[in-house]
Design a protein around this motif. Structure first.
Motif, short mmCIF file in Angstrom:
data_model
loop_
_atom_site.label_atom_id
_atom_site.label_comp_id
_atom_site.label_asym_id
_atom_site.label_seq_id
_atom_site.Cartn_x
_atom_site.Cartn_y
_atom_site.Cartn_z
N VAL A 77 19.11 -7.54 2.92
CA VAL A 77 18.25 -8.63 3.64
C VAL A 77 16.88 -8.46 2.92
CG1 VAL A 77 17.43 -9.37 5.74
CG2 VAL A 77 19.58 -8.80 5.71
N ALA A 78 16.05 -7.58 2.83
CA ALA A 78 14.84 -7.27 2.42
C ALA A 78 14.63 -7.64 1.21
CB ALA A 78 14.32 -5.76 2.74
N THR A 79 15.76 -7.52 0.24
CA THR A 79 15.70 -7.84 -1.29
C THR A 79 15.65 -9.30 -1.28
OG1 THR A 79 16.61 -5.65 -1.70
CG2 THR A 79 16.64 -7.39 -3.42
N GLU A 90 22.74 -3.45 13.51
CA GLU A 90 21.99 -3.72 12.16
C GLU A 90 21.74 -5.18 12.03
OE1 GLU A 90 21.28 -1.76 7.68
OE2 GLU A 90 23.03 -1.47 8.63
N ALA A 91 22.71 -5.89 12.24
CA ALA A 91 22.34 -7.41 11.77
C ALA A 91 21.35 -7.88 12.81
CB ALA A 91 23.80 -8.03 11.99
N ILE A 124 20.03 -11.49 11.62
CA ILE A 124 21.19 -12.37 11.48
C ILE A 124 21.56 -12.50 12.89
CG2 ILE A 124 23.61 -12.25 11.14
CD1 ILE A 124 22.83 -9.99 8.72
N SER A 125 21.94 -14.13 12.97
CA SER A 125 22.37 -14.71 14.41
C SER A 125 23.63 -15.05 14.42
CB SER A 125 21.21 -15.74 14.64
OG SER A 125 21.38 -16.95 13.58
N LEU A 131 27.32 0.13 -0.89
CA LEU A 131 27.50 0.86 -2.08
C LEU A 131 26.15 0.85 -2.91
CD1 LEU A 131 31.03 -0.23 -3.21
CD2 LEU A 131 30.52 1.80 -1.99
N GLY A 132 25.32 -0.19 -2.42
CA GLY A 132 24.26 -0.47 -3.31
C GLY A 132 22.67 -0.19 -2.48
N GLY A 133 22.97 0.18 -1.24
CA GLY A 133 21.77 0.36 -0.40
C GLY A 133 21.94 0.17 0.99
N GLY A 134 22.67 -0.99 1.47
CA GLY A 134 23.13 -1.40 2.71
C GLY A 134 22.45 -2.73 3.16
#
Length: 279
Positions: free
Chosen positions: A249-251, A38-39, A44-45, A241-244
């Motif tokens: 990242v999008a937020t 996912e990273a 995420i690098s 716990l709050g969306g993943g």
């Protein structure tokens, strides 16, 4: 690209995590390969592993475990923030061993679940001052009411780089901006403290929060510290716990959309690269 300064790996077959039984949603394996897939998708690098409060006898084993993962082909992990116990007599010897390990970038002693008196003990404070001149950072994970105690620690060692985790752990569910707001402003007056924009999705109502719910907390933290003293972290898997991870990242991108490219780069990678000498 993004540098994630706050990844937790949970591998119950490898290490013991006494606290996990009290948090059922996290009381299972969260392995590096799950995070990595996912990273990489979200940009995420580079990643720093953050200690997961393992059994104290396994603190150095945790670092060795993470270092083995970092050595694998394609791994994003470039270093670790180690657990430590500054309140113990053996800290000086422990620190000497860690200084010989270039994989160690800093330390953390979780304080938000501990009595306030812990960080006020003379031995704790003396040992914290031993970080002076080492170039190693110290993460502060404290509740809003404990922020003055964190500021006092930063004052004890003005040449040590302190990292304030999770925007100071605000109670977003209750929209409790005070005294969090005032205490963030005060601790930000310390030039040796940098704030980590991380973790806040876990402090909001998981069913109802939106980007604007988090904005007052993220914007005040960035405003108090300035773009040169903020770094970004996922706090995976706690962020689940709050969306993943992808949601956080999008937020983040939504919350900093009004910043210029230089400011965004400082938060997402530049400051972390400088603080921890990451390639």
């Amino acid at each position: 690209m993004i540098i994630d300064t706050h990844l937790h790996i949970i591998d119950k077959a490898a290490l013991a995590y006494p606290w996990l039984s009290s948090v059922p949603p996290l009381d299972r394996d969260f392995l590096y390969r799950t995070y990595e897939t996912e990273a990489k998708r979200v940009g995420i690098s580079t990643t720093l592993h953050m200690e997961v409060d393992v059994d104290p006898a396994e603190q150095e084993a945790e670092t060795a475990y993470v270092r083995r993962i970092a050595a694998e082909d394609g791994s994003l992990i470039r270093g670790a923030i180690s657990a430590c116990r500054p309140e113990e007599d053996g800290f000086a010897a422990f620190l000497e061993r860690q200084q010989a390990n270039p994989f160690i970038k800093g330390f953390r002693r979780v304080l938000h679940v501990m009595p306030d008196e812990l960080s006020q003990q003379s031995l704790f404070r003396e040992n914290l001052q031993r970080l002076s001149g080492t170039g190693l950072t110290f993460d502060l994970c404290v509740l809003p009411r404990q922020l003055p105690l964190a500021a006092a620690l930063a004052d004890l060692a003005p040449d040590v780089q302190f990292i304030l985790d999770h925007c100071g752990v605000p109670d977003i569910r209750a929209d409790a901006r005070h005294p969090w707001r005032e205490n963030i402003t005060e601790i930000a007056r310390r030039p040796n403290v940098t704030a980590k924009i991380s973790g806040v999705v876990a402090y909001a109502d998981s069913e109802s929060w939106v980007a604007e719910t988090l904005r007052p907390y993220v914007e005040h933290t960035i405003g108090a510290f300035g773009w040169d003293r903020v770094v970004w972290g996922s706090d995976w898997p706690v962020c689940t716990l709050g969306g993943g991870l992808s949601t956080w990242v999008a937020t983040t991108h939504a919350l900093i959309a009004g910043a210029n490219e230089e400011e965004r780069t400082k938060l997402l990678s530049g400051n972390a690269r400088r603080i921890w000498s990451l390639a």
